[in-house]
Design an enzyme around this catalytic site. Sequence first.
Site, PDB file in Angstrom:
ATOM      1  N   ARG A 129       0.854  -1.195   0.000  1.00  0.00           N
ATOM      2  CA  ARG A 129       0.000   0.000   0.000  1.00  0.00           C
ATOM      3  C   ARG A 129       0.879   1.230   0.000  1.00  0.00           C
ATOM      4  NH1 ARG A 129      -2.786   0.711   5.115  1.00  0.00           N
ATOM      5  NH2 ARG A 129      -1.336   2.410   5.392  1.00  0.00           N
ATOM      6  N   GLU A 146       4.870   6.881   2.292  1.00  0.00           N
ATOM      7  CA  GLU A 146       5.689   5.670   2.311  1.00  0.00           C
ATOM      8  C   GLU A 146       4.950   4.560   1.587  1.00  0.00           C
ATOM      9  OE1 GLU A 146       6.320   3.352   5.766  1.00  0.00           O
ATOM     10  OE2 GLU A 146       4.225   3.356   6.329  1.00  0.00           O
ATOM     11  N   ASN A 148       4.023   0.544   2.217  1.00  0.00           N
ATOM     12  CA  ASN A 148       4.018  -0.510   3.230  1.00  0.00           C
ATOM     13  C   ASN A 148       4.097  -1.869   2.560  1.00  0.00           C
ATOM     14  OD1 ASN A 148       3.537   0.889   5.896  1.00  0.00           O
ATOM     15  ND2 ASN A 148       1.881   1.756   4.665  1.00  0.00           N
ATOM     16  N   SER A 153      -3.041  -2.977   5.919  1.00  0.00           N
ATOM     17  CA  SER A 153      -4.426  -3.243   6.299  1.00  0.00           C
ATOM     18  C   SER A 153      -5.384  -2.237   5.664  1.00  0.00           C
ATOM     19  CB  SER A 153      -4.544  -3.199   7.818  1.00  0.00           C
ATOM     20  OG  SER A 153      -4.116  -1.938   8.283  1.00  0.00           O
ATOM     21  N   LYS A 310      12.020   2.141   6.096  1.00  0.00           N
ATOM     22  CA  LYS A 310      12.135   3.571   5.806  1.00  0.00           C
ATOM     23  C   LYS A 310      13.524   3.918   5.300  1.00  0.00           C
ATOM     24  CE  LYS A 310       8.165   4.724   8.534  1.00  0.00           C
ATOM     25  NZ  LYS A 310       7.598   3.378   8.658  1.00  0.00           N
ATOM     26  N   LYS A 368      12.020   9.930  11.408  1.00  0.00           N
ATOM     27  CA  LYS A 368      11.419   8.585  11.474  1.00  0.00           C
ATOM     28  C   LYS A 368      12.427   7.504  11.855  1.00  0.00           C
ATOM     29  CE  LYS A 368       7.930   9.473   7.946  1.00  0.00           C
ATOM     30  NZ  LYS A 368       7.187   8.873   6.827  1.00  0.00           N
ATOM     31  N   GLU A 372       7.072   0.418  12.100  1.00  0.00           N
ATOM     32  CA  GLU A 372       5.772   0.402  11.443  1.00  0.00           C
ATOM     33  C   GLU A 372       4.693   0.430  12.513  1.00  0.00           C
ATOM     34  OE1 GLU A 372       5.061   0.543   8.291  1.00  0.00           O
ATOM     35  OE2 GLU A 372       7.170   0.596   7.760  1.00  0.00           O
ATOM     36  N   GLY A 373       3.488   0.744  12.085  1.00  0.00           N
ATOM     37  CA  GLY A 373       2.355   0.621  12.998  1.00  0.00           C
ATOM     38  C   GLY A 373       1.888   1.942  13.567  1.00  0.00           C
ATOM     39  N   ARG A 454      -7.862   7.803   4.547  1.00  0.00           N
ATOM     40  CA  ARG A 454      -7.991   8.052   5.988  1.00  0.00           C
ATOM     41  C   ARG A 454      -7.888   9.554   6.199  1.00  0.00           C
ATOM     42  NH1 ARG A 454      -3.084   4.615   8.102  1.00  0.00           N
ATOM     43  NH2 ARG A 454      -2.289   5.473   6.164  1.00  0.00           N
TER      44      ARG A 454
HETATM   45  N1  LIG Z   1       6.576  13.436   5.504  1.00  0.00           N
HETATM   46  C1  LIG Z   1       5.419  13.495   6.145  1.00  0.00           C
HETATM   47  N2  LIG Z   1       4.691  14.634   6.132  1.00  0.00           N
HETATM   48  C2  LIG Z   1       3.513  14.720   6.797  1.00  0.00           C
HETATM   49  N3  LIG Z   1       2.981  13.708   7.507  1.00  0.00           N
HETATM   50  C3  LIG Z   1       3.658  12.540   7.557  1.00  0.00           C
HETATM   51  C4  LIG Z   1       4.908  12.380   6.875  1.00  0.00           C
HETATM   52  N4  LIG Z   1       5.354  11.147   7.113  1.00  0.00           N
HETATM   53  C5  LIG Z   1       4.424  10.540   7.894  1.00  0.00           C
HETATM   54  N5  LIG Z   1       3.401  11.371   8.168  1.00  0.00           N
HETATM   55  C6  LIG Z   1       2.181  11.051   8.941  1.00  0.00           C
HETATM   56  O1  LIG Z   1       2.458  10.034   9.883  1.00  0.00           O
HETATM   57  C7  LIG Z   1       1.780   8.839   9.576  1.00  0.00           C
HETATM   58  C8  LIG Z   1       2.651   7.652   9.869  1.00  0.00           C
HETATM   59  O2  LIG Z   1       3.814   7.736   9.101  1.00  0.00           O
HETATM   60  P1  LIG Z   1       4.490   6.468   8.434  1.00  0.00           P
HETATM   61  O3  LIG Z   1       3.558   5.892   7.465  1.00  0.00           O
HETATM   62  O4  LIG Z   1       5.810   6.876   7.954  1.00  0.00           O
HETATM   63  O5  LIG Z   1       4.680   5.552   9.746  1.00  0.00           O
HETATM   64  P2  LIG Z   1       4.258   4.058  10.021  1.00  0.00           P
HETATM   65  O6  LIG Z   1       4.543   3.834  11.456  1.00  0.00           O
HETATM   66  O7  LIG Z   1       4.888   3.188   9.034  1.00  0.00           O
HETATM   67  O8  LIG Z   1       2.681   4.096   9.800  1.00  0.00           O
HETATM   68  P3  LIG Z   1       1.715   2.952   9.177  1.00  0.00           P
HETATM   69  O9  LIG Z   1       1.405   2.044  10.317  1.00  0.00           O
HETATM   70  O10 LIG Z   1       0.522   3.720   8.719  1.00  0.00           O
HETATM   71  O11 LIG Z   1       2.432   2.271   8.080  1.00  0.00           O
HETATM   72  C9  LIG Z   1       1.407   8.958   8.123  1.00  0.00           C
HETATM   73  O12 LIG Z   1       0.302   8.176   7.817  1.00  0.00           O
HETATM   74  C10 LIG Z   1       1.151  10.466   7.997  1.00  0.00           C
HETATM   75  O13 LIG Z   1      -0.137  10.789   8.459  1.00  0.00           O
HETATM   76 MG   LIG Z   2       4.202   2.003   7.473  1.00  0.00          MG
END
Ligand SMILES: Nc1ncnc2c1ncn2[C@@H]1O[C@H](COP(=O)(O)OP(=O)(O)OP(=O)(O)O)[C@@H](O)[C@H]1O
Ligand SMILES: [Mg+2]
Length: 478
Positions: A129, A146, A148, A153, A310, A368, A372-373, A454
């Site tokens: 995704r 990003e 995934n 999900s 990442k 970051k 994940e999560g 979302r």
């Molecule tokens: N560069 C960015 N600019 C603005 N918001 C961001 C950015 N990166 C992440 N976010 C916000 O933070 C959320 C989580 O970021 P990311 O997807 O990198 O983390 P994750 O822990 O892998 O989350 P997920 O469980 O959704 O995969 C994103 O869905 C977005 O809302």
């Molecule tokens: Mg993620």
Amino acid sequence: MADGPRLNSCVPIPKDIEQLKDVIEKAKDWALMHGVGIRNKKEFNPDALQIVPFTFFPSAFPRKEFEKAVKIQPILNELIHRVAFCHSFLEENLKDTIQVDEFTGNLYKIYETVRQEGINPTNSLGVLRSDYLLDHPDCDKIKQVEINTISTSLSAMGFVVAQLQRFILQELGHYDKLKNLPENRALEGVCGGLIEAWKLFKNPKAVILMVIEDVVYNICDQRFHEFRISELSPKTRVIRRTLTDLAQRATLDADKNLIIDNEVVAVVYYRSAYEPLQFHSQKEWDARLLAERSSAIKCPSIHYHLAGTKKVQQALARPGAVEQFFSDPEKVTAVRDVFTGLYSLDFDELGEDAVKKAIEKPERYVLKPQREGGGNNIYGEKIRDVITKIKGSRERTGWILMDRIVPPVQENIIIRASQPAARTDTVSELGIFGIIIGDSNEIIYNKQVGHMLRSKESTADEVGVSAGFGAMDSPYLY
Ligand SMILES: Nc1ncnc2c1ncn2[C@@H]1O[C@H](COP(=O)(O)OP(=O)(O)OP(=O)(O)O)[C@@H](O)[C@H]1O
Ligand SMILES: [Mg+2]
């Protein structure tokens, strides 16, 4: 966070939402009765569901950008596939990270073990995704948050919430708006990918093993997959086990078949194993290795998991990196076009520069870790504190820095369980699902299969629905 420009909502949101009371109540019941549900985190009860947070109206999203995201998904699928099978790229770009980030280090150990054992990777199944926000200053271009590769999900939730919002628009007489809600076959598409992988295993008695968390909150999204698989392919059975169940009872037979509770596993579909807390001990890590060694088709295989880190995303954003994987300049341009600035914090000139910029203007970035999560990233002023703390230690190479994307704001109403409906400014994040199946020699299946949206209060940092931040939504194309 600075607000982006404003978009018009798909319908004017009444100042006094009291007048929507009847429809809100009806919509909540529709939601519960159609599985727009989640388990209560505070008072967990396996026999009860509450509504998943959702937006009352679909959110406006530019059609052109939506179509762009849909169109490039097969190219992104292919990119992840190629990266996953490119040992030199993974090795080179993860070598520092795995020294300082224990979780990624453990994943890499599994990868290295199966590689050195010469295990011929069976076909990998990618349920991917790619997530996007519309970017500042004009908010007319999608930028990738990003991609995934594990436990992706909400393909079911996305589908059913679109139906819910369709119902709401109808109840309010906005029939003319319905044509702007795009068809969404994400659930069917993801299930289709799982079934395709199951067929490739060529053992009709074998099962799809859904590896689940110890306690599952996002139960509807998972069960919808099981139920749809059963509809689409009645002979395909799905069983659910935790990593600990696997650690205790899974074995390999002489032909490397993965066996648990007398069932041969055709496909291992992870809806867990994406964060450290899910591995209680070395035994869970051993279980992940066992599954990887098996003949089952893994979703994802360990190399797909690593390709979704990442750090790899950041490495791909470097000049010349995407070009390594595609000779077709059109594909390179299409992918590059959705990337935003990503920076390593390595101990070199570029890394020092990134450290400096983040300390000077933290509001422009997101910091970051390799997690994940949801809920792990660092935003705003806190970036300065964290970077100042880690900048002298090797730990910093386990993090990446990303330009903060500032999406446009629009008004909507967020409905949450046990809370009054609230009219609020929201921002939206689009996710596009892709399925890819193949091995190191060839790709045999590569599709874009659907989407989800979302939304969150415009003041919130993250949008994860299971993590408790965001609300399910669907796009209204304009
Ligand atoms: N560069 C960015 N600019 C603005 N918001 C961001 C950015 N990166 C992440 N976010 C916000 O933070 C959320 C989580 O970021 P990311 O997807 O990198 O983390 P994750 O822990 O892998 O989350 P997920 O469980 O959704 O995969 C994103 O869905 C977005 O809302
Ligand atoms: Mg993620």
